[in-house]
Design a protein around this motif. Structure first.
Motif, PDB file in Angstrom:
ATOM      1  N   ILE A  40      24.777  46.163  40.802  1.00 48.18           N
ATOM      2  CA  ILE A  40      25.794  45.244  41.708  1.00 48.18           C
ATOM      3  C   ILE A  40      25.038  44.576  42.948  1.00 48.18           C
ATOM      4  O   ILE A  40      24.020  45.232  43.508  1.00 48.18           O
ATOM      5  CB  ILE A  40      26.916  46.045  42.177  1.00 48.18           C
ATOM      6  N   ASN A  41      25.579  43.270  43.082  1.00 48.98           N
ATOM      7  CA  ASN A  41      24.810  42.639  44.458  1.00 48.98           C
ATOM      8  C   ASN A  41      25.364  43.156  45.487  1.00 48.98           C
ATOM      9  O   ASN A  41      26.756  43.267  45.663  1.00 48.98           O
ATOM     10  CB  ASN A  41      24.866  41.102  44.084  1.00 48.98           C
ATOM     11  N   VAL A  42      24.735  43.557  46.455  1.00 54.72           N
ATOM     12  CA  VAL A  42      25.076  43.903  47.865  1.00 54.72           C
ATOM     13  C   VAL A  42      24.398  43.226  48.784  1.00 54.72           C
ATOM     14  O   VAL A  42      23.404  42.744  48.618  1.00 54.72           O
ATOM     15  CB  VAL A  42      25.192  45.358  48.133  1.00 54.72           C
TER      16      VAL A  42
ATOM     17  N   ARG B   6      25.464  35.618  53.184  1.00 52.99           N
ATOM     18  CA  ARG B   6      25.488  34.443  53.864  1.00 52.99           C
ATOM     19  C   ARG B   6      24.089  33.756  53.767  1.00 52.99           C
ATOM     20  O   ARG B   6      23.112  34.220  53.249  1.00 52.99           O
ATOM     21  CB  ARG B   6      25.460  34.931  55.358  1.00 52.99           C
ATOM     22  N   LEU B   7      24.087  32.558  53.882  1.00 51.75           N
ATOM     23  CA  LEU B   7      23.194  31.377  53.973  1.00 51.75           C
ATOM     24  C   LEU B   7      22.208  31.786  55.147  1.00 51.75           C
ATOM     25  O   LEU B   7      22.565  31.796  56.267  1.00 51.75           O
ATOM     26  CB  LEU B   7      23.698  30.075  53.602  1.00 51.75           C
ATOM     27  N   ASN B   8      20.830  32.030  54.741  1.00 45.95           N
ATOM     28  CA  ASN B   8      19.963  32.087  55.819  1.00 45.95           C
ATOM     29  C   ASN B   8      19.692  30.346  56.310  1.00 45.95           C
ATOM     30  O   ASN B   8      19.966  29.571  55.802  1.00 45.95           O
ATOM     31  CB  ASN B   8      18.569  32.640  55.415  1.00 45.95           C
ATOM     32  N   PRO B   9      18.906  30.370  57.340  1.00 48.70           N
ATOM     33  CA  PRO B   9      18.793  28.990  57.916  1.00 48.70           C
ATOM     34  C   PRO B   9      17.729  28.177  56.899  1.00 48.70           C
ATOM     35  O   PRO B   9      17.969  26.919  56.834  1.00 48.70           O
ATOM     36  CB  PRO B   9      17.873  29.242  59.134  1.00 48.70           C
ATOM     37  N   ASP B  10      17.105  28.972  56.193  1.00 48.69           N
ATOM     38  CA  ASP B  10      16.192  28.152  55.043  1.00 48.69           C
ATOM     39  C   ASP B  10      17.025  27.894  53.686  1.00 48.69           C
ATOM     40  O   ASP B  10      16.761  27.440  52.861  1.00 48.69           O
ATOM     41  CB  ASP B  10      14.854  28.974  54.756  1.00 48.69           C
ATOM     42  N   GLY B  11      18.247  28.299  53.842  1.00 51.90           N
ATOM     43  CA  GLY B  11      19.142  28.115  52.567  1.00 51.90           C
ATOM     44  C   GLY B  11      19.337  29.133  51.443  1.00 51.90           C
ATOM     45  O   GLY B  11      20.036  29.219  50.422  1.00 51.90           O
ATOM     46  N   SER B  12      18.520  30.282  51.840  1.00 58.86           N
ATOM     47  CA  SER B  12      18.361  31.361  50.863  1.00 58.86           C
ATOM     48  C   SER B  12      19.638  32.233  51.215  1.00 58.86           C
ATOM     49  O   SER B  12      20.190  32.312  52.333  1.00 58.86           O
ATOM     50  CB  SER B  12      17.126  32.091  50.849  1.00 58.86           C
ATOM     51  N   VAL B  13      19.981  33.054  50.215  1.00 59.13           N
ATOM     52  CA  VAL B  13      20.966  33.956  50.338  1.00 59.13           C
ATOM     53  C   VAL B  13      20.044  35.504  50.277  1.00 59.13           C
ATOM     54  O   VAL B  13      19.417  35.914  49.486  1.00 59.13           O
ATOM     55  CB  VAL B  13      21.986  34.017  49.075  1.00 59.13           C
ATOM     56  N   LYS B  14      20.308  36.456  51.187  1.00 61.62           N
ATOM     57  CA  LYS B  14      19.764  37.875  51.114  1.00 61.62           C
ATOM     58  C   LYS B  14      20.886  38.798  50.797  1.00 61.62           C
ATOM     59  O   LYS B  14      21.689  39.157  51.266  1.00 61.62           O
ATOM     60  CB  LYS B  14      19.348  38.039  52.833  1.00 61.62           C
ATOM     61  N   ASP B  15      20.369  38.996  49.374  1.00 57.30           N
ATOM     62  CA  ASP B  15      21.058  40.235  48.855  1.00 57.30           C
ATOM     63  C   ASP B  15      20.186  41.118  47.955  1.00 57.30           C
ATOM     64  O   ASP B  15      18.928  40.709  47.821  1.00 57.30           O
ATOM     65  CB  ASP B  15      22.172  39.684  47.812  1.00 57.30           C
ATOM     66  N   LYS B  16      20.846  42.234  47.556  1.00 58.32           N
ATOM     67  CA  LYS B  16      19.964  43.199  46.782  1.00 58.32           C
ATOM     68  C   LYS B  16      20.742  43.655  45.819  1.00 58.32           C
ATOM     69  O   LYS B  16      22.017  43.769  45.706  1.00 58.32           O
ATOM     70  CB  LYS B  16      19.277  44.067  47.605  1.00 58.32           C
ATOM     71  N   LYS B  17      20.106  44.374  44.627  1.00 57.08           N
ATOM     72  CA  LYS B  17      20.791  44.734  43.697  1.00 57.08           C
ATOM     73  C   LYS B  17      20.868  46.318  43.550  1.00 57.08           C
ATOM     74  O   LYS B  17      19.603  46.965  43.900  1.00 57.08           O
ATOM     75  CB  LYS B  17      20.391  44.303  42.158  1.00 57.08           C
ATOM     76  N   VAL B  18      21.816  46.906  43.607  1.00 55.87           N
ATOM     77  CA  VAL B  18      21.761  48.484  43.654  1.00 55.87           C
ATOM     78  C   VAL B  18      22.564  49.102  42.591  1.00 55.87           C
ATOM     79  O   VAL B  18      23.305  48.325  41.860  1.00 55.87           O
ATOM     80  CB  VAL B  18      22.622  49.126  45.085  1.00 55.87           C
ATOM     81  N   PRO B  19      22.421  50.340  42.246  1.00 60.74           N
ATOM     82  CA  PRO B  19      22.853  50.898  40.928  1.00 60.74           C
ATOM     83  C   PRO B  19      24.712  50.900  41.326  1.00 60.74           C
ATOM     84  O   PRO B  19      24.919  51.224  42.340  1.00 60.74           O
ATOM     85  CB  PRO B  19      22.548  52.324  40.787  1.00 60.74           C
TER      86      PRO B  19
END
Length: 186
Positions: free
Chosen positions: A53-55, A59-72
Motif C-alpha cells: 500500500i502507498n503511504v 502532497r506535491l513537492n516544490p519540484d512537482g514530485s510526490v513523496k510516498d512509499k510502499k509498505v506491506p
C-alpha cells in the motif's frame, strides 16, 4: 468555613470513589489481550505478503514530485485499524479453560479455524461454557483493551516483533503480570 467543609468533603469523596472502583479481573483482561494478539496474528497471516500500500503525504513537492512509499499491506496502519474494528467479534470462539493439572484459568479458543488441525486443541471437558454472558464479558474486556491500547497495538504490530504477547500484554499494558504465562500459546 464553608469552603473548608466543601474542600474536605470533596477530598473524602474522591478517596471513596477511587477505592470503590473494582480491580480488573487479571485472568479476563490478560486472556483478552492474548486473544487480540492471536486473532491479529492470524488475520495478518492470511494477507498476501506481496500486497503493498502507498503511504505518505501525497502532497506535491516544490519540484512537482510526490513523496510516498510502499509498505506491506498486512502490517500497514490502515489494515491494522480495520482489523482492530472487528477483532472483538471473534471472542465468542473463546471460553474459560481450566488446566486439569495446574488449575490455571485462562480464556482460550475452543473453536478451530477452518485451516487448522483440531488435534492441537485442548479437551472440551476442561472448558467452562457459561452461556452467552461469558463471551459477552470477554468481548467487553476485548473492546476495553482495544480502546485503551489502540495506538500501542498498531505500533507493535507494524514493527513485526517476535514476542508480541510479551511486549503488548506484559510490558506495555501490564495485564499479564506473571511472565511465565505470557509465552503460552492461545
Amino acid at each position: 468555613m464553608t469552603s473548608w467543609i466543601i474542600q474536605t468533603t470533596m477530598m473524602v469523596l474522591s478517596v471513596f470513589i477511587g477505592s470503590s472502583q473494582g480491580k480488573r479481573d487479571q485472568v479476563l483482561y490478560c486472556s483478552a489481550c492474548k486473544a487480540i494478539v492471536d486473532e491479529l496474528n492470524y488475520s495478518i497471516s492470511l494477507v498476501d505478503p506481496k500486497k503493498t500500500i502507498n503511504v505518505g503525504s501525497f502532497r506535491l513537492n516544490p519540484d512537482g514530485s510526490v513523496k510516498d512509499k510502499k509498505v506491506p499491506f498486512a502490517r500497514s496502519e490502515t489494515h491494522l485499524s480495520e482489523l482492530l474494528d472487528g477483532v472483538c467479534n471473534s471472542m465468542s470462539d473463546y471460553a474459560l479453560h481450566v488446566d486439569p493439572d495446574t488449575q490455571h484459568k485462562q480464556y482460550i479458543r475452543f473453536a478451530p479455524r477452518s485451516s487448522t488441525d483440531t488435534s492441537s486443541f485442548p479437551d472440551f471437558k476442561n472448558f467452562q461454557f457459561d452461556g452467552p454472558e461469558a463471551s459477552n464479558v470477554l468481548k467487553f474486556a476485548c473492546e476495553t483493551v482495544v480502546e485503551e491500547l489502540e495506538d500501542d497495538i498498531i505500533s507493535v504490530f507494524s514493527q513485526d516483533m517476535e514476542n508480541v504477547h510479551e511486549e503488548l500484554c506484559n510490558r506495555i499494558s501490564d495485564y499479564c503480570k506473571d511472565g511465565n504465562r505470557i509465552s503460552e500459546e492461545l
